[in-house]
Scaffold this active site. Structure first.
Site, PDB file in Angstrom:
ATOM      1  CG  HIS A  11      -1.791  -1.155   1.359  1.00 12.05           C
ATOM      2  ND1 HIS A  11      -2.967  -1.277   0.653  1.00 12.05           N
ATOM      3  CD2 HIS A  11      -1.672  -2.279   2.095  1.00 12.05           C
ATOM      4  CE1 HIS A  11      -3.540  -2.430   0.961  1.00 12.05           C
ATOM      5  NE2 HIS A  11      -2.767  -3.060   1.835  1.00 12.05           N
ATOM      6  CE  LYS A  12       4.673   2.136   5.622  1.00 13.79           C
ATOM      7  NZ  LYS A  12       5.961   2.011   6.351  1.00 13.79           N
ATOM      8  CG  ASP A  68       8.738   3.223  11.780  1.00 12.32           C
ATOM      9  OD1 ASP A  68       8.406   2.092  11.352  1.00 12.32           O
ATOM     10  OD2 ASP A  68       8.581   3.572  12.970  1.00 12.32           O
ATOM     11  CB  THR A  69       3.884   5.396   9.366  1.00 11.19           C
ATOM     12  OG1 THR A  69       4.486   6.084   8.276  1.00 11.19           O
ATOM     13  CG2 THR A  69       2.535   6.030   9.662  1.00 11.19           C
ATOM     14  CG  PHE A 148      -2.433   0.630   4.466  1.00 10.07           C
ATOM     15  CD1 PHE A 148      -2.221   1.718   3.632  1.00 10.07           C
ATOM     16  CD2 PHE A 148      -1.516   0.400   5.498  1.00 10.07           C
ATOM     17  CE1 PHE A 148      -1.126   2.559   3.815  1.00 10.07           C
ATOM     18  CE2 PHE A 148      -0.418   1.237   5.679  1.00 10.07           C
ATOM     19  CZ  PHE A 148      -0.228   2.322   4.832  1.00 10.07           C
ATOM     20  N   GLY A 149      -4.416  -0.320   7.105  1.00  6.43           N
ATOM     21  CA  GLY A 149      -4.124  -0.056   8.518  1.00  6.43           C
ATOM     22  C   GLY A 149      -5.298   0.581   9.255  1.00  6.43           C
ATOM     23  CE1 TYR A 150      -4.505   0.678  14.755  1.00  9.99           C
ATOM     24  CE2 TYR A 150      -2.501   1.030  13.479  1.00  9.99           C
ATOM     25  CZ  TYR A 150      -3.158   0.436  14.527  1.00  9.99           C
ATOM     26  OH  TYR A 150      -2.477  -0.418  15.363  1.00  9.99           O
ATOM     27  CE  LYS A 171      -3.290   7.211   3.871  1.00 11.05           C
ATOM     28  NZ  LYS A 171      -2.944   5.796   4.023  1.00 11.05           N
ATOM     29  NE  ARG A 177       3.633   5.917   4.079  1.00 13.16           N
ATOM     30  CZ  ARG A 177       2.529   5.520   4.713  1.00 13.16           C
ATOM     31  NH1 ARG A 177       1.342   5.701   4.173  1.00 13.16           N
ATOM     32  NH2 ARG A 177       2.613   4.933   5.880  1.00 13.16           N
TER      33      ARG A 177
HETATM   34  P1  ITT Z   1       7.310  -1.431   6.282  1.00 10.74           P
HETATM   35  O1  ITT Z   1       7.967  -1.348   7.620  1.00 10.74           O
HETATM   36  O2  ITT Z   1       7.717  -2.635   5.489  1.00 10.74           O
HETATM   37  O3  ITT Z   1       7.428  -0.166   5.479  1.00 10.74           O
HETATM   38  P2  ITT Z   1       4.862  -1.586   7.847  1.00 10.74           P
HETATM   39  O4  ITT Z   1       3.443  -1.900   7.470  1.00 10.74           O
HETATM   40  O5  ITT Z   1       5.500  -2.413   8.915  1.00 10.74           O
HETATM   41  O6  ITT Z   1       5.716  -1.619   6.492  1.00 10.74           O
HETATM   42  P3  ITT Z   1       5.144   0.813   9.512  1.00 10.74           P
HETATM   43  O7  ITT Z   1       5.967   0.083  10.519  1.00 10.74           O
HETATM   44  O8  ITT Z   1       5.620   2.147   9.054  1.00 10.74           O
HETATM   45  O9  ITT Z   1       4.941  -0.059   8.190  1.00 10.74           O
HETATM   46  O10 ITT Z   1       3.655   1.018   9.996  1.00 10.74           O
HETATM   47  C1  ITT Z   1       3.150   0.445  11.169  1.00 10.74           C
HETATM   48  C2  ITT Z   1       1.661   0.291  11.081  1.00 10.74           C
HETATM   49  O11 ITT Z   1       1.039   1.582  11.102  1.00 10.74           O
HETATM   50  C3  ITT Z   1       1.141  -0.366   9.807  1.00 10.74           C
HETATM   51  O12 ITT Z   1       1.173  -1.763   9.926  1.00 10.74           O
HETATM   52  C4  ITT Z   1      -0.289   0.163   9.756  1.00 10.74           C
HETATM   53  O13 ITT Z   1      -1.119  -0.580  10.608  1.00 10.74           O
HETATM   54  C5  ITT Z   1      -0.128   1.557  10.339  1.00 10.74           C
HETATM   55  N1  ITT Z   1      -0.013   2.546   9.264  1.00 10.74           N
HETATM   56  C6  ITT Z   1       1.125   2.998   8.673  1.00 10.74           C
HETATM   57  N2  ITT Z   1       0.833   3.909   7.717  1.00 10.74           N
HETATM   58  C7  ITT Z   1      -0.514   4.040   7.711  1.00 10.74           C
HETATM   59  C8  ITT Z   1      -1.427   4.800   6.958  1.00 10.74           C
HETATM   60  O14 ITT Z   1      -1.028   5.626   5.994  1.00 10.74           O
HETATM   61  N3  ITT Z   1      -2.738   4.671   7.226  1.00 10.74           N
HETATM   62  C9  ITT Z   1      -3.175   3.840   8.187  1.00 10.74           C
HETATM   63  N4  ITT Z   1      -2.383   3.068   8.937  1.00 10.74           N
HETATM   64  C10 ITT Z   1      -1.061   3.159   8.705  1.00 10.74           C
END
Ligand code: ITT
Length: 190
Positions: A11-12, A68-69, A148-150, A171, A177
């Protein structure tokens, strides 16, 4: 200019490829044949972004970046923060994490939260960092199926839609990001 994006998150990769336009060619880990794990064991976003980009640079010296997010929730003293990916446990899915967060916030009226991204770039062997942040709130029920994610439970400040209800351009135009990556592209353009 070619840049390798050190992420296993498709997704990123899609978000950043859309932001890159024609000036930057974004290469994936698959493009450079990297199939291993990337450790993220630091206790800060910056530490983790750095660890990710250094792992790839050690595998293949090149111009590369990582992000890292995390989601930082005020009423939870900043959790899930650096534990955003594994909030509900080591192999948690996005749904598990979202459900756990909604449970933790049940009955809590302060819903303020922020997404924070740190991008670490290695350019010609030298490190640079860029930050992006968006404030908003966590709603009580999931809405939308994009992103994705939250994303389904986060509504940015002064907006009505969740990130999961917005298209990619919307977005990217305001997200943590998007902000951090635009700073990096600006830096690289000068
Ligand atoms: P990489 O480390 O391989 O880049 P990751 O999914 O582990 O991928 P992060 O550690 O940066 O990425 O992100 C941690 C979590 O934060 C990720 O699994 C999502 O649940 C959430 N997250 C990150 N970016 C997001 C976004 O733009 N929108 C919603 N949730 C997000």
């Amino acid at each position: 200019m070619e840049l390798v994006f050190a992420t296993h998150n498709r997704h990123k990769l899609a978000e950043i490829t859309a932001l890159a336009g024609s000036k930057f060619i974004i290469k994936s880990l698959a493009d450079i044949g990297f199939e291993g794990d990337i450790p993220e064991t630091a206790d800060s976003f910056l530490g983790n972004a750095r660890q990710k980009v250094q792992t790839i640079y050690q595998y293949k010296p090149c111009n590369c970046f990582a992000d890292d997010t995390g989601l930082v929730v005020e009423a939870l003293d900043g959790r899930p923060g650096v534990f955003s990916a594994r909030y509900a446990g080591e192999n948690a899915t996005y749904q598990d994490n979202v459900k756990k967060l909604l449970q933790e916030l049940e009955g809590i009226s302060n819903r303020k939260a922020s997404f924070i991204t740190i991008v670490a770039l290695i350019l010609n062997g030298k490190e640079h960092f860029f930050e992006g942040r968006i404030d908003g709130e966590i709603i009580t029920e999931q809405r939308g199926d994009k992103g994705f994610g939250y994303d389904p439970i986060f509504v940015p400040h002064k907006h009505r839609l969740t990130f999961a209800e917005m298209n990619d351009d919307e977005k990217n135009g305001m997200s943590h990001r998007g902000i951090a990556i635009k700073k990096m592209f600006d830096f690289l353009s000068h």
